[in-house]
Write an enzyme that holds these catalytic residues in place. Sequence first.
Site, mmCIF file in Angstrom:
data_model
loop_
_atom_site.group_PDB
_atom_site.id
_atom_site.type_symbol
_atom_site.label_atom_id
_atom_site.label_comp_id
_atom_site.label_asym_id
_atom_site.label_seq_id
_atom_site.Cartn_x
_atom_site.Cartn_y
_atom_site.Cartn_z
ATOM 1 N N SER A 116 -83.966 -9.304 -22.096
ATOM 2 C CA SER A 116 -83.277 -9.329 -23.385
ATOM 3 C C SER A 116 -81.817 -8.670 -22.885
ATOM 4 C CB SER A 116 -83.923 -8.187 -24.217
ATOM 5 O OG SER A 116 -84.265 -6.942 -23.436
ATOM 6 N N GLY A 138 -79.055 -7.950 -25.515
ATOM 7 C CA GLY A 138 -78.560 -7.270 -26.604
ATOM 8 C C GLY A 138 -77.841 -8.606 -27.590
ATOM 9 N N GLY A 184 -78.258 -12.192 -26.664
ATOM 10 C CA GLY A 184 -79.421 -12.751 -26.910
ATOM 11 C C GLY A 184 -80.567 -12.409 -25.842
ATOM 12 N N GLY A 196 -85.850 -5.014 -29.140
ATOM 13 C CA GLY A 196 -86.399 -5.505 -27.918
ATOM 14 C C GLY A 196 -87.952 -5.616 -27.881
ATOM 15 N N ASP A 197 -88.703 -4.741 -28.533
ATOM 16 C CA ASP A 197 -89.994 -4.678 -28.829
ATOM 17 C C ASP A 197 -90.310 -5.689 -29.537
ATOM 18 O OD1 ASP A 197 -89.980 -2.535 -27.189
ATOM 19 O OD2 ASP A 197 -89.803 -0.943 -28.859
#
Length: 315
Positions: free
Chosen positions: A220, A222, A225, A251-252
Amino acid sequence: MIVTLTPNPSVDRAVTVQALQRGEVLRAAAARVDAGGKGVNVSRALAAAGEDTLVVLPSGGPEGSLLEALLERASIRRAVVPIPHGVRMNISVLEPDGTTTKLNEPGPRLSEADVEALLEAALAPLGAGDWVAGCGSLPPGAPGDLYATLVRRAKGRGARVAIDTSGAPLAEAIPAAPSLIKPNREELAEFAGRPLETLGAVIGVARELVAGGIELVAVSLGRDGAVLVTAEEAVHARAFVTDPVSTVGAGDCMLAGLLSGLARGEALADALAEGVRWGAAAVRLPGTEVPRPGDLSDIDVALTADPDTSLPLHD
């Protein structure tokens, strides 16, 4: 079935202020409380989308009672290992421009028996082809190879394993060759021991990990993308969010969307796009609120199977 193991869950309180000023008395404009911890957030996002998921976690004390009540309210199935100490409470301070400041407690100490009970609870429901995700930091007392042990035991049952952690627990899990790892750029740079300032640098480290036996490496990035790297391909996906509210848990949610797509047998690019869509939707919601299907409909994702390796990444 997607099982999540969260050895260090939390009760997450998000407080919105006009501006964070150190040493001042601030009036909160809004506040909310959610069940938290990386794996818990993944299961919350999956459950909100109607997916079959089970969250495995330790719980104790008044904080644990609140955590379980929040999971019950969200209709999330759970397997709880009782512990004598309260779970941690984390605080996120949110500012109107999307800036987030987090205060995370270390969590309660787990005994050897607690750790074994968590592993058994996570492994018990798994069948061939099921996913189990080991997520988040390890609390005091937990061995550094907890996730590596999860990988080895789950693979022995024919299950697929995703690991989303950082530091020593990630480094110890990698040689066990999980099916998927999902570090963010900073976590991957920490593992690599060098800054990763371009998309090509990220893809290069991911390819080294794939060569070492990991099937899928999803990173990931931020606002840039995410990228998904396998032995055959590297796919980059981006979604543009103009109204960010909170990045906590995004992110989860990205991992939840990715696992949802993979569990349904979607093509890798489509599964990555789903993950980026879920993560982008989470950024537009307060605290660690997870997106529901209606939050996803207006988010466009740009996909490319020929990433620009010279692309500089935002800090």
